[in-house]
Design a protein around this motif. Structure first.
Motif, mmCIF file in Angstrom:
data_model
loop_
_atom_site.group_PDB
_atom_site.id
_atom_site.type_symbol
_atom_site.label_atom_id
_atom_site.label_comp_id
_atom_site.label_asym_id
_atom_site.label_seq_id
_atom_site.Cartn_x
_atom_site.Cartn_y
_atom_site.Cartn_z
ATOM 1 N N LYS A 181 -1.830 11.352 -10.281
ATOM 2 C CA LYS A 181 -0.883 12.085 -11.108
ATOM 3 C C LYS A 181 0.527 11.587 -10.806
ATOM 4 N N ARG A 182 1.290 11.298 -11.856
ATOM 5 C CA ARG A 182 2.675 10.861 -11.677
ATOM 6 C C ARG A 182 3.664 11.957 -12.056
ATOM 7 N N LYS A 183 3.412 12.617 -13.218
ATOM 8 C CA LYS A 183 4.366 13.598 -13.715
ATOM 9 C C LYS A 183 3.692 14.503 -14.734
ATOM 10 N N LEU A 184 3.978 15.803 -14.652
ATOM 11 C CA LEU A 184 3.482 16.748 -15.650
ATOM 12 C C LEU A 184 4.343 16.606 -16.902
ATOM 13 N N ILE A 185 3.718 16.294 -18.052
ATOM 14 C CA ILE A 185 4.510 16.050 -19.261
ATOM 15 C C ILE A 185 4.240 17.074 -20.368
ATOM 16 N N GLY A 186 3.295 17.999 -20.128
ATOM 17 C CA GLY A 186 3.037 19.014 -21.149
ATOM 18 C C GLY A 186 2.035 20.050 -20.675
ATOM 19 N N THR A 187 2.173 21.255 -21.229
ATOM 20 C CA THR A 187 1.207 22.312 -20.929
ATOM 21 C C THR A 187 0.808 22.981 -22.244
ATOM 22 N N GLY A 188 -0.396 23.515 -22.273
ATOM 23 C CA GLY A 188 -0.890 24.215 -23.457
ATOM 24 C C GLY A 188 -1.715 25.409 -23.048
ATOM 25 N N SER A 189 -2.293 26.064 -24.044
ATOM 26 C CA SER A 189 -3.063 27.274 -23.749
ATOM 27 C C SER A 189 -4.308 26.973 -22.939
ATOM 28 N N ILE B 200 -0.230 2.718 -16.660
ATOM 29 C CA ILE B 200 0.112 4.117 -16.921
ATOM 30 C C ILE B 200 -0.645 4.644 -18.136
ATOM 31 N N PHE B 201 -1.182 5.861 -18.011
ATOM 32 C CA PHE B 201 -1.927 6.515 -19.089
ATOM 33 C C PHE B 201 -1.515 7.982 -19.169
ATOM 34 N N VAL B 202 -2.017 8.662 -20.179
ATOM 35 C CA VAL B 202 -1.889 10.120 -20.268
ATOM 36 C C VAL B 202 -3.254 10.720 -19.949
ATOM 37 N N ALA B 203 -3.272 11.680 -19.042
ATOM 38 C CA ALA B 203 -4.505 12.382 -18.685
ATOM 39 C C ALA B 203 -4.369 13.847 -19.078
ATOM 40 N N LYS B 204 -5.186 14.286 -20.022
ATOM 41 C CA LYS B 204 -5.157 15.687 -20.457
ATOM 42 C C LYS B 204 -6.305 16.436 -19.806
ATOM 43 N N THR B 205 -5.972 17.564 -19.185
ATOM 44 C CA THR B 205 -7.000 18.402 -18.583
ATOM 45 C C THR B 205 -7.140 19.676 -19.404
ATOM 46 N N MET B 206 -8.372 20.126 -19.595
ATOM 47 C CA MET B 206 -8.629 21.340 -20.363
ATOM 48 C C MET B 206 -9.561 22.235 -19.558
ATOM 49 N N ASP B 207 -9.226 23.504 -19.459
ATOM 50 C CA ASP B 207 -10.010 24.474 -18.707
ATOM 51 C C ASP B 207 -11.113 25.027 -19.602
ATOM 52 N N PHE C 280 -0.778 5.609 -23.246
ATOM 53 C CA PHE C 280 0.543 6.220 -23.124
ATOM 54 C C PHE C 280 1.532 5.503 -24.040
ATOM 55 N N ALA C 281 2.218 6.270 -24.887
ATOM 56 C CA ALA C 281 3.293 5.718 -25.734
ATOM 57 C C ALA C 281 4.622 6.008 -25.035
ATOM 58 N N ASP C 282 5.439 4.974 -24.850
ATOM 59 C CA ASP C 282 6.546 5.062 -23.884
ATOM 60 C C ASP C 282 7.898 5.501 -24.440
ATOM 61 N N SER C 283 7.988 5.892 -25.726
ATOM 62 C CA SER C 283 9.318 6.181 -26.288
ATOM 63 C C SER C 283 9.433 7.538 -26.979
ATOM 64 N N GLY C 284 8.703 8.527 -26.498
ATOM 65 C CA GLY C 284 8.853 9.868 -27.049
ATOM 66 C C GLY C 284 8.106 10.072 -28.352
ATOM 67 N N ASP C 285 8.508 11.088 -29.129
ATOM 68 C CA ASP C 285 7.803 11.376 -30.381
ATOM 69 C C ASP C 285 8.773 11.470 -31.549
ATOM 70 N N LEU C 286 8.221 11.418 -32.749
ATOM 71 C CA LEU C 286 9.027 11.383 -33.968
ATOM 72 C C LEU C 286 9.761 12.702 -34.214
ATOM 73 N N ALA D 63 -1.064 18.169 -19.551
ATOM 74 C CA ALA D 63 -1.043 16.732 -19.817
ATOM 75 C C ALA D 63 -0.214 16.067 -18.722
ATOM 76 N N TRP D 64 -0.789 15.049 -18.108
ATOM 77 C CA TRP D 64 -0.134 14.358 -16.993
ATOM 78 C C TRP D 64 0.080 12.884 -17.308
ATOM 79 N N LEU D 65 1.190 12.353 -16.839
ATOM 80 C CA LEU D 65 1.356 10.915 -16.778
ATOM 81 C C LEU D 65 0.547 10.476 -15.562
#
Length: 430
Positions: A22-30, A45-52, A98-104, A34-36
């Motif tokens: 894990k490098r950085k927490l980049i998002g949370t949901g219900s 570098i990738f995005v790793a999404k965890t779901m409970d 991982f997309a490195d420049s944010g979102d639209l 989502a981790w870098l």
């Protein structure tokens, strides 16, 4: 508390035998986070999404797995690439590009806040064309995205955009009732008129969302806004929107008018959008621009140039049925293998028939009276299942409104695609 996914995702310095740090927490949901993540083997570098999974209903789990299948089926430069998934300790992990420049969405809001600093016409057109290419790929693979919006369009330093998040954290219903109940973490500005009218979700609903997003790219604000759901519904069903900035050409502004058509049957498909002369000319310029872009890796460049070339060569599209209604005139039949048995691991030959708005499964041809009939009213969606997931080729899955799934195997890829197309036509979502 023990680390989740000890065998694959861990904290640097505390776990030594995992595949990703894990490098950085980049998002949370219900349902999760989502981790870098950094791959231990090479530092990529990738995005790793965890779901409970423990927090999810059986139906929510069904959709989570379905979305993984959809993402894993896609291989396109303008779609976030699936890497792998893993289940452990009642947690689901999805690893992706991982997309490195944010979102639209953030880009649009930043431009609006900066005294409405509009995109140049060629910039907006290239964004739109890439969105069309990604959606074309998805629709040609007999899938729907269902959540086209700026926050799901990811930007990269190469200039390419990536369509991401097939709705991992959302559950979907056939009609607007379920979608509005979840509200996509906000008011559903991108929902098509047919969903407000309680019709089934189809490819044309994705196209409406595409049109809303294109308007937002050009105007830096949404075409339909209101202070409540009732007001928003009225505006969407009316289909009227404020004029676009005149800094853009009349031809470009007219593209939006052609897309944001309230009647789904009069709205163009993505393939028909490519036939608009302004769009077709734009594709030629985009193809040449990609060819000259030294920041785009060669395999990615070739894939894009090939896709655009196929479109410009006039690739044919299969005819679609009437949108939003069960079509009882569509029929198809043949031998398939069905996954079942006590342990759910045995494949058995079955005869499948699509007729009069039902799917009928029997042991062999001629056993119609004894076959089990499933009304298409109960079928939520049909999509291909990746060979890596099914452990065999030519498998397609039927998902029901009740949250159940059925896997069927065709004899060939062509047969699988014919089955999916016939069922989608009969469902009124082709």
């Amino acid at each position: 508390m023990a680390e989740k996914f000890n065998s694959i995702l861990g904290q640097k310095g505390t776990t030594t035998d995992c595949k990703y740090f894990k490098r950085k927490l980049i998002g949370t949901g219900s349902y999760g986070e989502a981790w870098l993540a950094e791959r231990v083997a090479d530092g990529a570098i990738f995005v790793a999404k965890t779901m409970d999974l423990g927090k999810m209903s059986a139906r929510d789990k069904q959709y989570a797995y379905s979305e993984i299948k959809c993402l894993a089926s896609c291989n396109h430069p303008n779609i976030i690439q699936y890497v792998e998934d893993h289940e452990e300790n009642d947690q689901l992990l999805i690893v992706m590009e991982f997309a490195d420049s944010g979102d639209l969405d953030r880009q649009i809001k930043a431009r609006a806040a900066d005294n409405f600093r509009y995109f140049q016409e060629h910039e907006a057109l290239f964004l739109f064309l890439q969105l069309c290419l990604s959606l074309d790929h998805i629709h040609n693979h007999k899938m729907l995205h269902r959540d086209i919006k700026g926050a799901n369009i990811l930007l990269t330093s190469t200039g390419l955009i990536k369509l991401g998040d097939f709705g991992f954290s959302h559950q979907y219903d056939d009609t607007v009732s379920g979608v509005v109940a979840n509200t996509f973490c906000g008011t559903p500005y991108y929902l098509a008129p047919e969903l407000w009218n309680n019709q089934r979700y189809s490819k044309k609903a994705d196209v409406w969302s595409l049109g809303v997003l294109l308007y937002e790219i050009l105007a830096l604000k949404r075409p339909f806004t209101a202070t409540n759901m009732k007001g928003l519904m009225a505006k969407v069903l009316n289909g009227e929107f404020p004029p676009l900035p005149e800094k853009y050409s009349a031809d470009f502004r007219d593209v939006i008018r052609q897309i944001l058509v309230v009647d789904a049957n009069q709205r163009p498909s993505v393939a028909q959008i490519f036939e608009i002369p302004f769009v077709k000319e734009g594709l030629k310029v985009f193809q040449e621009t990609v060819r000259k872009n030294t920041r785009i890796p060669e395999p990615t460049k070739e894939a894009l140039i090939t896709h655009v070339g196929q479109i410009l060569a006039g690739r044919s599209e299969k005819s679609s049925g009437f949108i939003g209604q069960i079509n009882k005139e569509i029929s198809y039949a043949g031998t398939v293998r069905k996954l079942g048995g006590v342990n759910g691991k045995s494949w058995k030959d079955r005869y499948l028939q699509l007729q009069r708005g039902h799917l009928i499964i029997s042991e062999k041809e001629g056993d119609t009276a004894e076959g089990k009939a499933l009304s298409l009213e109960q079928v939520q969606s049909v999509c291909p299942v990746p060979a890596a997931t099914a452990k065999r080729d030519f498998v397609f899955g039927l998902n029901t409104i009740g949250g159940k799934s059925m896997w069927l195997q065709a004899m060939t890829k062509d047969e699988m695609e014919q089955w999916i197309h016939a069922i989608q036509q009969a469902l009124g979502v082709a």
